[in-house]
Design a protein around this motif. Structure first.
Motif, short mmCIF file in Angstrom:
data_model
loop_
_atom_site.label_atom_id
_atom_site.label_comp_id
_atom_site.label_asym_id
_atom_site.label_seq_id
_atom_site.Cartn_x
_atom_site.Cartn_y
_atom_site.Cartn_z
N PRO A 40 0.88 -1.26 0.18
CA PRO A 40 0.12 0.11 0.00
C PRO A 40 0.69 1.30 0.01
CG PRO A 40 -0.62 -1.50 1.80
CD PRO A 40 0.72 -1.82 1.22
N SER B 105 4.43 8.27 13.65
CA SER B 105 4.50 7.94 15.00
C SER B 105 3.92 8.80 15.86
CB SER B 105 5.71 7.49 15.75
OG SER B 105 6.58 8.26 15.17
N GLY B 106 4.12 10.21 15.57
CA GLY B 106 3.47 11.41 16.20
C GLY B 106 4.20 12.50 15.63
N GLN C 27 9.50 2.43 3.85
CA GLN C 27 8.28 1.55 4.43
C GLN C 27 7.28 1.39 3.15
OE1 GLN C 27 7.55 4.98 6.67
NE2 GLN C 27 7.41 3.99 8.46
N GLY D 248 0.50 5.65 0.27
CA GLY D 248 -0.46 6.90 0.55
C GLY D 248 0.26 8.00 -0.30
N ALA D 249 0.97 8.75 0.33
CA ALA D 249 1.53 9.79 -0.26
C ALA D 249 3.33 9.53 -0.58
CB ALA D 249 1.68 11.08 0.31
N GLY D 250 3.60 8.32 0.01
CA GLY D 250 5.07 8.05 -0.35
C GLY D 250 6.13 8.88 0.53
N THR D 251 5.89 9.46 1.46
CA THR D 251 6.73 10.40 2.45
C THR D 251 7.50 9.53 3.52
OG1 THR D 251 5.28 11.18 4.04
CG2 THR D 251 5.35 12.47 1.68
N GLY D 252 7.14 8.57 3.67
CA GLY D 252 7.88 7.83 4.77
C GLY D 252 9.37 7.54 4.64
N SER E 174 -0.72 11.45 3.80
CA SER E 174 -2.27 10.84 4.07
C SER E 174 -2.29 10.25 5.33
CB SER E 174 -2.39 9.70 2.89
OG SER E 174 -1.69 8.75 3.55
N SER F 26 5.27 16.37 10.32
CA SER F 26 5.69 17.56 10.03
C SER F 26 5.48 17.81 8.45
CB SER F 26 7.16 17.94 10.13
OG SER F 26 7.98 17.11 9.53
N THR F 27 5.15 16.49 7.74
CA THR F 27 4.70 16.33 6.24
C THR F 27 3.23 16.49 6.18
OG1 THR F 27 4.89 14.10 6.79
CG2 THR F 27 6.43 14.80 5.32
N ILE G 149 -5.68 -0.44 5.39
CA ILE G 149 -6.76 0.58 6.03
C ILE G 149 -7.65 1.12 4.94
CG2 ILE G 149 -6.88 2.51 7.24
CD1 ILE G 149 -3.95 1.72 8.45
#
Ligand code: FAD
Length: 468
Positions: A75, A154-155, A85, A77-81, A145, A139-140, A206
């Motif tokens: 999966p 995480s936070g 990941q 989302g926006a690929g900012t991991g 997403s 901060s992204t 999800i």
């Protein structure tokens, strides 16, 4: 492995599929290159196909077909991991969820949304329609997403008041689809959320989230300067403990990082000054000023409510100088910089920070993010490391651990090595149930593939096909 993509394409007829190799490669990447280690290890990773979905029914079709044909699904989302990941280590399908971005319902205290909804967009709607906002965001915020935040994050901004995503109460419910011949739709709440939150999408996709909301505030952005790092850190910790001044951000960053990396804010940052970046409720303006005056040597260098229009032009929001944006900005001016992710446990956090940075000197610059965990203020660290070799980086990690900090190693792509370095039995058990063929985001959960793996050893887990 060679997958039967021709049959898959036929099964998914009518869905948007991308098979241009350059575009597939692009959607097979995230911000893994922050780490020189992952940059080397994951450089060649790419999917075979990107499938974009617009509805839950689309996802059911993709999952069912991929189970039938035994094709992995990762999966996205926006690929900012940050740690590969969302990178498909076994190839197969990247499931692009960015088109499932609707905010479904806004009610007092909560919002329900599709997983691809961008965090800032959710807030724009909850603010304008109900005067509420998300409790916390990375901060992204402007690109990430909500589904990717829950599965990979995480936070962040807001954690000084609300803690992290792992804390009970910060997610109300998640609805997911299982990776089975006939995907099941499950709604998780309470303790069960930990099976899927921060599981990198290895045990379910999800499809809907329900998040608690806080009353929206007008957040005042302030930068405070200090002559010594210890004074800045003590101030940050004490501000964190001021329960009646509402806060969204308390970051402390050692000189000369702010001066070198915060280019747009440069004119506000005198040389040599260590800084605290703070977002406080504008209604607490005077209270905040009074609090800051108690600290001899604390000087307000920047505040968003005192800017001339031409000064405000082109400034990024303050949270985009914090968390991993600090790292990004430092990396942009000096590509030899990398970083660690640490937690300095309560109650000795400030003494520990000072001991570690004394031991490491200029090689590692301090960056603290204050958070509230279980009612106690402490801090995470995202220290900036001047990279030389992978061996030295490993030594710096080991030194942090030996001195008492917890390291969430951002140079590892597996859940366990990037996290607590042990099997998470709940996530593993749930994967057996929800992804019995092991097709969701393969090679990210060591416990699934190598139950005997020794986390205490020096060996790094490497997925099949990787060189060294
Ligand atoms: P992606 O990168 O697309 O995915 C992240 C993970 O979730 C992947 O494993 C993916 O497979 C999985 N996934 C995505 N969608 C789903 C879904 N619907 N179902 C199941 N699995 C799914 N993180 C923080 O927590 N706090 C920060 O302050 C922070 N700051 C950052 C700053 C910078 C400059 C950068 C580059 C990264 C930062 N991150 C931070 C990491 C990352 O941006 C966030 O975690 C972000 O929320 C990820 O969202 P995304 O949509 O980009 O997820």
């Amino acid at each position: 492995p060679a997958y039967d993509l021709a049959t898959l394409r036929a099964r998914l007829d009518g869905l948007r599929m991308e098979d241009n190799p350059a575009l597939i490669r692009q959607k097979s990447r995230d911000f893994y290159w922050y780490s020189p280690v992952l940059k080397r290890q994951l450089a060649e990773v790419t999917a075979d196909l990107v499938v974009s979905v617009a509805s839950e029914a689309d996802i059911v079709r993709v999952l069912a077909a991929c189970v039938e044909l035994r094709i992995p699904v990762t999966p996205r989302g926006a690929g900012t991991g940050n740690y590969g990941q969302a990178m498909p280590l076994a190839g197969g399908v990247v499931l692009d969820l960015s088109g499932m971005d609707e905010v479904l319902e806004i009610a007092p205290g909560r919002v329900r949304a599709e997983p691809g909804a961008v965090l800032a967009e959710i807030d724009a709607q909850t603010r304008s329609r109900s005067g509420q906002e998300l409790r916390l965001h990375p901060s992204t915020y402007r690109s990430a997403s909500i589904g990717g935040f829950i599965a990979g994050g995480s936070g962040g901004v807001g954690s000084i008041t609300w803690g992290g995503l792992r804390d009970l109460g910060n997610i109300i419910s998640l609805t997911l689809l299982t990776m089975e011949a006939e995907p099941r739709r499950l709604r998780l709440t309470g303790d069960d959320l930990a099976r899927v939150a921060h599981a990198y999408g290895t045990n379910g996709v999800i499809v809907e989230v329900e998040m608690p909301l806080a009353p929206a505030c007008d957040w005042l952005e302030v930068i405070i300067g200090f002559e010594s790092f210890a004074a800045a850190a003590a101030y940050g910790n004490a501000l964190g403990e001021q329960d009646a001044i509402l806060k969204k951000l308390v970051s402390v960053i050692a000189a000369p990082v702010p001066q070198a990396a915060f280019l747009r804010h440069r004119s506000f940052l005198p040389d040599g000054r260590h800084v605290a970046l703070v977002m406080v409720d504008a209604l607490a303006r005077e209270a905040f000023e009074a609090f800051t005056r108690r600290f001899a040597g604390a000087e307000i260098l920047f505040r968003s409510d005192r800017l001339a229009p031409e000064e405000a032009k082109g400034l990024p929001p303050l949270y985009e100088l914090s968390w991993n944006h600090t790292t990004l900005r430092a990396l942009r001016v000096d590509p030899a910089i990398t970083y660690l992710q640490t937690l300095y446990p309560f109650p000795d956090q400030l003494a520990l920070v000072s001991r570690i940075h004394e031991a490491l000197g200029d090689e590692v610059a301090a960056h603290l993010e204050f958070v509230r965990f279980d009612g106690k203020v402490t801090c995470f660290g995202l220290p900036l490391v001047r990279f030389t070799t992978e061996e030295r980086l490993a030594e710096i990690v080991a030194l942090h651990e030996a001195m008492g900090a917890v390291v969430f190693d951002p140079h590892r792509y597996t859940l366990e090595e990037g996290g607590m370095k042990q099997t998470d039995p709940d996530q593993l058990a749930f994967k057996r149930e929800a992804d019995p063929h092991g097709l969701l985001n393969p090679h990210k959960m060591i416990a699934w593939e190598d139950p005997a793996f020794d986390f205490s050893g020096a060996r790094t887990y490497l997925f099949p096909g990787i060189g060294a």
